[in-house]
Design a protein around this motif. Structure first.
Motif, PDB file in Angstrom:
ATOM      1  N   GLY A  81       5.774   3.082   3.416  1.00  0.00           N
ATOM      2  CA  GLY A  81       4.627   2.431   2.747  1.00  0.00           C
ATOM      3  C   GLY A  81       4.536   0.709   2.982  1.00  0.00           C
ATOM      4  O   GLY A  81       3.166   0.420   3.063  1.00  0.00           O
ATOM      5  N   VAL A  82       5.553   0.257   3.204  1.00  0.00           N
ATOM      6  CA  VAL A  82       5.558  -1.174   3.789  1.00  0.00           C
ATOM      7  C   VAL A  82       4.926  -1.187   4.909  1.00  0.00           C
ATOM      8  O   VAL A  82       3.842  -1.979   5.063  1.00  0.00           O
ATOM      9  CB  VAL A  82       6.966  -1.750   3.776  1.00  0.00           C
ATOM     10  CG1 VAL A  82       7.052  -3.336   4.406  1.00  0.00           C
ATOM     11  CG2 VAL A  82       7.395  -2.021   2.395  1.00  0.00           C
ATOM     12  N   LEU A  83       4.956  -0.505   5.941  1.00  0.00           N
ATOM     13  CA  LEU A  83       4.639  -0.635   7.340  1.00  0.00           C
ATOM     14  C   LEU A  83       3.009  -0.133   7.229  1.00  0.00           C
ATOM     15  O   LEU A  83       2.256  -0.852   7.757  1.00  0.00           O
ATOM     16  CB  LEU A  83       5.229   0.661   8.297  1.00  0.00           C
ATOM     17  CG  LEU A  83       6.551   0.101   8.656  1.00  0.00           C
ATOM     18  CD1 LEU A  83       7.216   1.325   9.481  1.00  0.00           C
ATOM     19  CD2 LEU A  83       6.777  -1.187   9.323  1.00  0.00           C
ATOM     20  N   GLU A  84       2.673   0.767   6.348  1.00  0.00           N
ATOM     21  CA  GLU A  84       1.018   1.131   6.197  1.00  0.00           C
ATOM     22  C   GLU A  84       0.374  -0.128   5.597  1.00  0.00           C
ATOM     23  O   GLU A  84      -0.790  -0.554   6.048  1.00  0.00           O
ATOM     24  CB  GLU A  84       1.030   2.261   5.499  1.00  0.00           C
ATOM     25  CG  GLU A  84      -0.466   2.849   5.354  1.00  0.00           C
ATOM     26  CD  GLU A  84      -0.772   3.497   6.672  1.00  0.00           C
ATOM     27  OE1 GLU A  84      -2.278   3.946   6.814  1.00  0.00           O
ATOM     28  OE2 GLU A  84      -0.240   3.827   7.584  1.00  0.00           O
ATOM     29  N   ALA A  85       1.107  -0.626   4.672  1.00  0.00           N
ATOM     30  CA  ALA A  85       0.233  -1.781   3.780  1.00  0.00           C
ATOM     31  C   ALA A  85       0.108  -3.040   4.956  1.00  0.00           C
ATOM     32  O   ALA A  85      -0.750  -3.770   5.029  1.00  0.00           O
ATOM     33  CB  ALA A  85       1.250  -2.184   2.717  1.00  0.00           C
ATOM     34  N   LEU A  86       1.204  -3.103   6.000  1.00  0.00           N
ATOM     35  CA  LEU A  86       1.269  -4.037   6.936  1.00  0.00           C
ATOM     36  C   LEU A  86      -0.012  -3.978   7.933  1.00  0.00           C
ATOM     37  O   LEU A  86      -0.798  -4.977   8.505  1.00  0.00           O
ATOM     38  CB  LEU A  86       2.537  -4.379   7.475  1.00  0.00           C
ATOM     39  CG  LEU A  86       3.507  -5.093   6.837  1.00  0.00           C
ATOM     40  CD1 LEU A  86       4.906  -5.232   7.465  1.00  0.00           C
ATOM     41  CD2 LEU A  86       3.074  -6.695   6.532  1.00  0.00           C
ATOM     42  N   MET A  87      -0.177  -2.573   8.274  1.00  0.00           N
ATOM     43  CA  MET A  87      -1.122  -2.233   9.052  1.00  0.00           C
ATOM     44  C   MET A  87      -2.283  -2.565   8.520  1.00  0.00           C
ATOM     45  O   MET A  87      -3.473  -2.996   9.118  1.00  0.00           O
ATOM     46  CB  MET A  87      -0.863  -0.771   9.407  1.00  0.00           C
ATOM     47  CG  MET A  87       0.210  -0.189  10.197  1.00  0.00           C
ATOM     48  SD  MET A  87       0.185   1.444  10.598  1.00  0.00           S
ATOM     49  CE  MET A  87       1.793   1.603  11.624  1.00  0.00           C
TER      50      MET A  87
END
Length: 230
Positions: A81-87
């Motif tokens: 979830g954190v990675l997708e938000a950063l993307m």
């Protein structure tokens, strides 16, 4: 002395270009070897192993052995979830890496985001489920309504049989390409698994792309409405 979570340490782990490439590769939801991740990151196996050790120590990835091989995957839904938000943040601020070829359009249309459906089709599914009252916002949380439970059951998805997990049943996930939300959580995973099990869609080998066949796309359209003409 400052107190609280050390976000600088996590940011530093993600911020290295090679480690960012490793984490992005693991967003496909598959466990990969150090050699495969070295190729994804564009570094030597020795360098990749050093990066993997740091990511493991930082709690961002998990490693398991199978025979003589070691496989790595993201530590869990929270990391994804954190990675997708950063993307999403990177895309929204214009920080995009350019890739040529038709795969770009396929990634935008339908792809896997760790374990659930993302891209234009994932966004369309989420919007339709909200519009039809299958999902509702409860403060900052997302809930499945009784009508939604009936809809899911009509697809043959047994909510009671879902594997035990710390992940919520429903979670909103910001889609980096569409800049809108798609469905994550245990239900998002179950929906994608259902589409694949029914033969409506398949994962493209070596990629995060999800491809729907003509019959699968027609079935998807019946459930969630046809896409608007381009």
């Amino acid at each position: 002395m400052k107190e609280g979570p050390d976000i600088a340490r996590i940011a530093a782990l993600i911020g290295d270009p090679a480690r960012a490439n490793i984490l992005t590769a693991l967003m496909a939801g598959k466990a990969l070897t150090a050699s495969e991740l070295a190729q994804e990151a564009g570094v030597s196996l020795q360098t990749a192993s050093a990066h993997l050790a740091k990511l493991d120590q930082g709690g961002l990835i998990a490693m398991r052995k199978s025979g003589r091989h070691k496989y790595f995957r993201l530590a869990g839904d929270e990391v994804a979830g954190v990675l997708e938000a950063l993307m999403g943040l990177a895309a929204g601020t214009g920080h995009l890496r350019t890739r040529t070829g038709p795969r770009d359009a396929a990634m935008r249309r339908a792809r896997v985001c760790y374990n659930h459906l993302a891209g234009e089709m994932g966004v369309r599914m989420y919007a339709a489920m909200l519009d039809r009252g299958y999902l509702r916002q409860e403060g900052e949380a997302l809930a499945l309504t009784p009508a939604g439970a009936d809809f899911v059951a009509s697809l043959g998805i047994d909510l009671g049989a879902l594997p035990r997990s710390k992940a919520p049943l429903c979670r909103e996930c910001l889609d980096w390409s569409a800049r809108q939300s798609h469905l994550a959580g245990q239900l998002g995973r179950a929906m994608l698994s259902h589409f694949i099990a029914q033969g409506w869609a398949r994962r493209e080998e070596g990629s995060r792309v999800v491809r729907f066949g003509p019959a699968g796309e027609a079935a998807f359209d019946r459930l969630f409405g046809a896409a608007e003409p381009a």
